[in-house]
Structure formats: C-alpha cells, structure tokens
Design an enzyme around this catalytic site. Sequence first.
Site, PDB file in Angstrom:
ATOM      1  N   CYS A   2       3.379  -8.863   2.481  1.00 33.59           N
ATOM      2  CA  CYS A   2       3.974  -9.614   3.287  1.00 33.59           C
ATOM      3  C   CYS A   2       5.342  -9.836   2.480  1.00 33.59           C
ATOM      4  CB  CYS A   2       3.533 -10.882   3.805  1.00 33.59           C
ATOM      5  SG  CYS A   2       1.757 -10.561   4.747  1.00 33.59           S
ATOM      6  N   ARG A  27       6.413  -4.307   0.879  1.00 28.79           N
ATOM      7  CA  ARG A  27       5.367  -5.051   0.763  1.00 28.79           C
ATOM      8  C   ARG A  27       4.418  -5.357   2.001  1.00 28.79           C
ATOM      9  NH1 ARG A  27       6.379  -8.304  -3.962  1.00 28.79           N
ATOM     10  NH2 ARG A  27       4.607  -9.549  -3.282  1.00 28.79           N
ATOM     11  N   TRP A  76       1.638  -7.735   6.698  1.00 26.47           N
ATOM     12  CA  TRP A  76       0.850  -6.872   6.486  1.00 26.47           C
ATOM     13  C   TRP A  76      -0.402  -7.552   6.647  1.00 26.47           C
ATOM     14  CZ3 TRP A  76      -4.068  -6.447   3.834  1.00 26.47           C
ATOM     15  CH2 TRP A  76      -4.369  -5.224   3.649  1.00 26.47           C
ATOM     16  N   ASN A 102       3.174 -16.373   3.332  1.00 25.06           N
ATOM     17  CA  ASN A 102       2.473 -15.051   2.827  1.00 25.06           C
ATOM     18  C   ASN A 102       1.071 -15.978   2.363  1.00 25.06           C
ATOM     19  OD1 ASN A 102       4.458 -13.465   2.861  1.00 25.06           O
ATOM     20  ND2 ASN A 102       5.070 -13.471   1.114  1.00 25.06           N
ATOM     21  N   GLY A 103      -0.113 -15.185   2.256  1.00 20.46           N
ATOM     22  CA  GLY A 103      -1.391 -15.878   1.724  1.00 20.46           C
ATOM     23  C   GLY A 103      -2.347 -15.748   2.697  1.00 20.46           C
ATOM     24  N   GLU A 485      -6.187   9.110 -11.092  1.00 22.18           N
ATOM     25  CA  GLU A 485      -4.947   8.955 -10.449  1.00 22.18           C
ATOM     26  C   GLU A 485      -4.234   9.817  -9.729  1.00 22.18           C
ATOM     27  OE1 GLU A 485      -3.342   6.089 -10.193  1.00 22.18           O
ATOM     28  OE2 GLU A 485      -1.232   6.790  -9.961  1.00 22.18           O
ATOM     29  N   LYS A 489      -2.988   9.375  -5.926  1.00 19.99           N
ATOM     30  CA  LYS A 489      -1.890   9.745  -5.552  1.00 19.99           C
ATOM     31  C   LYS A 489      -1.962  10.597  -4.194  1.00 19.99           C
ATOM     32  CE  LYS A 489       0.031   7.391  -7.223  1.00 19.99           C
ATOM     33  NZ  LYS A 489      -0.547   6.178  -7.804  1.00 19.99           N
ATOM     34  N   GLU A 492      -3.160   8.442  -1.144  1.00 16.32           N
ATOM     35  CA  GLU A 492      -2.432   7.293  -0.757  1.00 16.32           C
ATOM     36  C   GLU A 492      -1.454   7.853   0.319  1.00 16.32           C
ATOM     37  OE1 GLU A 492      -2.049   3.822  -3.791  1.00 16.32           O
ATOM     38  OE2 GLU A 492      -1.272   5.919  -4.535  1.00 16.32           O
ATOM     39  N   HIS A 508     -23.136  18.396 -10.754  1.00 20.43           N
ATOM     40  CA  HIS A 508     -23.842  17.470 -10.170  1.00 20.43           C
ATOM     41  C   HIS A 508     -23.492  16.943  -8.841  1.00 20.43           C
ATOM     42  CE1 HIS A 508     -25.567  17.399 -14.331  1.00 20.43           C
ATOM     43  NE2 HIS A 508     -24.450  17.240 -14.983  1.00 20.43           N
ATOM     44  N   LYS A 607       2.260  -2.843  -1.263  1.00 24.91           N
ATOM     45  CA  LYS A 607       2.694  -2.516  -2.690  1.00 24.91           C
ATOM     46  C   LYS A 607       2.007  -3.769  -3.487  1.00 24.91           C
ATOM     47  CE  LYS A 607       5.292  -0.888  -6.000  1.00 24.91           C
ATOM     48  NZ  LYS A 607       4.619   0.316  -6.303  1.00 24.91           N
TER      49      LYS A 607
HETATM   50  C1  G6P Z   1      -2.019  -2.063  -4.544  1.00 20.33           C
HETATM   51  C2  G6P Z   1      -0.775  -0.765  -4.453  1.00 20.33           C
HETATM   52  C3  G6P Z   1      -1.232   0.140  -5.822  1.00 20.33           C
HETATM   53  C4  G6P Z   1      -1.505  -0.737  -6.946  1.00 20.33           C
HETATM   54  C5  G6P Z   1      -2.429  -2.049  -6.752  1.00 20.33           C
HETATM   55  C6  G6P Z   1      -2.723  -2.825  -7.952  1.00 20.33           C
HETATM   56  O1  G6P Z   1      -3.218  -1.123  -3.832  1.00 20.33           O
HETATM   57  O2  G6P Z   1      -0.679  -0.162  -3.310  1.00 20.33           O
HETATM   58  O3  G6P Z   1      -0.160   0.874  -6.014  1.00 20.33           O
HETATM   59  O4  G6P Z   1      -1.943   0.054  -7.960  1.00 20.33           O
HETATM   60  O5  G6P Z   1      -2.354  -2.629  -5.793  1.00 20.33           O
HETATM   61  O6  G6P Z   1      -1.364  -3.476  -8.015  1.00 20.33           O
HETATM   62  P1  G6P Z   1      -0.865  -4.170  -9.362  1.00 20.33           P
HETATM   63  O7  G6P Z   1       0.478  -4.823  -8.878  1.00 20.33           O
HETATM   64  O8  G6P Z   1      -1.656  -5.323  -9.617  1.00 20.33           O
HETATM   65  O9  G6P Z   1      -0.831  -3.031 -10.506  1.00 20.33           O
END
Ligand code: G6P
Length: 612
Positions: A2, A27, A76, A102-103, A485, A489, A492, A508, A607
């Site tokens: 948000c 966000r 969000w 927000n929150g 990772e 990617k 996502e 396994h 984000k």
């Molecule tokens: C969200 C984002 C990710 C990020 C994760 C942790 O899920 O989409 O890209 O890695 O939060 O965020 P941070 O700001 O704590 O690294």
Amino acid sequence: MCGIVGYIGKKNATPIIIEGIKRLEYRGYDSSGIAIIDDDNNLKIFKEAGKIIELERSLPSPDESFGNIGIAHTRWATHGEPSKTNAHPHSSCNNTIALVHNGIIENYKNLRSKLEMEDHVFKSETDTEILAHLIEKFLTIENDLTRAVQCALKLVEGTFGVAVISKDHPGKLVAARKGSPLILGIGKNEFFITSDIAAIIIHTKKVIYLEDNEIITITNDDFQLTNLQNESIEANISIVDWDVSSINKGEYKHFMLKEIFEQPTSINNAFRGRLHERLSTVRLGGLNMTGEELRRVKMLQIIACGTSWHAALIGKYLIEGLARIPVEVEYASEYRYRNPIIPEDTIVFVISQSGETADTLAGLREAQAKGARVLGITNTIGSTIARESDGGVYIHAGVEIGVASTKAFTSQVTILTLIAVLLGRMKDLQPTFGKSFIKELYDIPKKVEEILAKNDEIREIAKSIKDSNNALYLGRGANYPVALEGALKLKEISYIHAEGYPAAEMKHGPIALIDENMPVIAIAPDDAIYDKIISNLQEVKARNGRIITIATEGDEKIKQISESVIYIPKTIRTLQPLLTVIPLQLLAYHVADLRGLDVDQPRNLAKSVTVE
Ligand code: G6P
C-alpha cells in the site's frame, strides 16, 4: 505494501498526488483512490478498482477535482476484496472525513461491533473504515481533528500509517504512524505526506521520518509534531541524498531490467570504502562492534523473507566456509513465533531490502527481547529495521522499484561476503586470501557487465522456454540458494511454476518430473564440485530433460549435455553467486516480457510486505 500520498499547499493537489501515488504503485496495485477538499469546501472522493490508470481515467476535469489539499492511496488488499468500495480513502457516516491507511487494525471486529451498536453504518469490509468512524465520533466530543485522531488511535491495536482530512477542518491534514512508515516532506509553502520518499522526491529532499505513535498536524504554512497524549515533540529534519533519476525508467522498458543493468554500479557501491587493503580485510563501522566483540561471536542467526532469505542462505555458506562460525538461517515468519533459542555470544542479523517487512521486523524485536544484539542489513535509510537495529550495514543499492528484487539481492550478497571475510580474517583466513579476495572483488562489476552484454543471447534462450509450465533450477554449495533465487524470479514474474534444488537432491523426487518438456537450468561453474554437478546433469540428460547451463568461460565439455550454455567469467568460489545469479535474473525477465506480462508489477505481489 500500500502507498500513501498527501499534499497541502497552494497548488492544485490532484496532479501532484496522482503523480506521487503512481510512483508508489509498485507497493500495491489492486485499487486506488483520492480525496480532495475543493475551494468551495466540498470533500470529493474518487476511487476505482484496478491500477491507478483506472482512477486517473475516472477523474473529472481538473476544474472539478481542484483543491489545495488532498490524500490518496494505492492498495494491496488484506481485509476485503480489491473493489471500489473497499478502496481507500474511507469516510464516516456523515461523509465529512476522508482517511487513508497502511497496516492492519487487529481489533477492528471488536471496534466495529461497538460502533455499530452506536448506529454507525459501515460501507466496506475493511479494517480501515473503523478509523474514520472513530474519528467522526471523537470529533463530536473534541471538535479538533488532531485530538480526535489521537483519541481514535489510542483504541487501536495493530499497525498504521494514516492520513486524514476533514471538510469541517479545512486547511488541515493530520497523519500518524505506528509500525507503517510515514514521512513528512517539507517544500516551499507546501507540505507532503507519504509512506515512501519515491512519491515526493521530485518536489523536496527535506523530510521528517515520523516515529511510532507520533502525529503530525500540517497546515498551509506550518506543522506540529505531537504524541498520542498531545505532548509536543521536537522534529528532526533529514535531507535525503537520492538521485531523482533513480525513480525513472530511463531508456529501459521496465524498472526490473534497469535495475538488473545497474548491478555493476550497485555492487560497487556496496563494497566501496569498505575494503582495508593494507590489512587485507574489511571494515564495517556501522556494525557498532569492536574487533574484540566480533572475535567473541560464536554463532550467527540470520532472519529474512523472500529474496533476502536467499541472500541469507548464501551468507551461511560463505560465513561458515570462511569464518568457521555456525550460521542458522530462518524465515522471519517462523522465527518470530517459535520461541527461538539464541545461545550466548550469538549475533542476529536481519536482512531486508525495504527495512519494513513486518515478519522481519517482528523477528528483530523478538531477538532483542531475548537480549540478543541485532544487526540490520537493509537498503532503506531511516527504515524501521534500520532504526531499531543495534547496528548494521546499508547496502546502498539505490531505490529498487521492480517488485522482483534484483540489484538489492546482489548488494546483500556483497555485504554478506564482506562479513564472511571480516570474520574469517579474525580467525584462520590468511592475509594472502584477503588480498586476492579484494583484487577479485574489484573485478566483479566489470565481470557483471560482461554477463549483461549477453542480454540478447539470453533473450533467445528465454524464447525456447517461455511456453513451459514448469522449470527446475539446480545448483550446489552457495549456488544452491542462487538456484532458489532463479526459480523465485521466474515464478514471481512469469507465473511459470519453478523449483530450486540442490542438484544432488534431484534424484530424491524431482527427477520424476523430468521429460523432454522440462527445462532444467543448472548452475555449473568451474569449481571443486564441478564433476559432481555434471554427474547430476547426466541423470537429467538420460531422461531427455532439456538442460540450460550457467558455466565458466572456456568450458567446452559442458556443451555436450546442454541445449544452451550461458558463459560467465571466472572468479573465486566466494564471489561466484554474484555472477551466476545475473543470467538467471535476465532469463526470468525475458521469459516474463516475452509472455507479455507486467514485469514490474506481477499479480498478487507487493514490494514491501508490511503485514503478517
Ligand atoms: C516481498 C517482495 C520480495 C522481497 C520480500 C522481502 O515478498 O516481493 O521481492 O524479497 O518481500 O522483502 P524485504 O524488503 O524484507 O527484503
């Protein structure tokens, strides 16, 4: 998660606020809204489901939405589906108040039923709406917007970044924070309120970061900071040293691509000034620990979420390998609730790009409650994690806007590499190692550039896998978290199901999935376990799997088992993850782009996740 933007000044607030909220769309982007008090003192609220472009389209002509004061929100969803009704700003029964939040209000059900018994009628399913009704209620008693907000917030359990305007109190904007970031921007004869500097940086770099339980009352020409008890608080003004160009895409199609290409610079910024060439070691003054204290450390625990958790896992391999100190890595969401054991002489590291992730922050607090020293590794100066940590290291990656983290990851890994060498040099690591490490690290940005130059080649490979339903990523040692990772990617942003595995573990279970349609992306650089991973890949080949390898330049042999090879320059094993991840980021980017997807704002994600 948000975003909030507010404006009070002499200009037309709407375009300023809309421009700001668009900068925060990364966000949260499932619905949005804006409230303006116009010159005739009408409170006008416009909301839409979907992206901010939908809100923009729905706005009446500039004349009809003209006003010098307003607030907006991009959402969000947590409570209630993403819809026009549930979008912020929310209002009260008499429609005199507009509020963005927000929150999460944890006790909202309880508060809502009490308010309903007092005949308040709710329009939305959100937790936020109760705040508007509470403020309306207290305004009948106090007739002062700030006091009413203070009274309302005293009843609330949970987290908030909140901004409120009222048509009965024109020329006043009240905002408050607890747990969700909120920043006042100070311009010339104008003020901004925002949850994220990116929204206002083109207007001002002069800011005040609100602390928890602080309330700011802003008028046209002044502001006043108080706490919930209405006691005045002295404000600390900071100057943000951001480059305004960082919030624009420039020549790139997407922020993600721009951020991938920024990595030669961002990695350099992470280690710049932190290498001690004469002593062949590293210096990290922000840790706030003496050499003696660092030497006493017997264990590290690292907590993080998402991509930051993958960086932490690489840190485990590096720190254990170089410093011989045991490292436990844990998802913050698990750590915070499992009553973790923190042995004596343990340091807890929290890693977070945003510095605001709710679970990571809660993990930090839990570790501190147990008396541990907690150090933060974050990108966001002044973030909650940065401020609550006992020390730490900024990664200096610059603002990251693409929801899928790329440059923050390599900067986090760079910092963890530095920590490994720092601790290692205090133990058994020889100066000769420190010296060659420093030399190799200086070369990394150039080597990353060499990999980026293969962008077109990687796009061609992306074409060959873009229609896959599944993908498997394999790696060993510190390249196992790189495989995780890479898989993250891909899923996502391209919505292709992908899994990362330690290469030997494939037999396994995951091997059952392998057929001629399944791309297997293998990280197989030239190192001590190269032969082992080749054996694992032979098992894939024997089952007609399609193999794409990340290999070291000069490795001709690997072509025999690979459908495609992406070559990376040679480096020392410690630094390999900084190179091996780059082709995986590009591969995911191109697959998503070729599938025509919204790379920077993938569905359902945000984000910065400021809720549990
Ligand atoms: C969200 C984002 C990710 C990020 C994760 C942790 O899920 O989409 O890209 O890695 O939060 O965020 P941070 O700001 O704590 O690294």
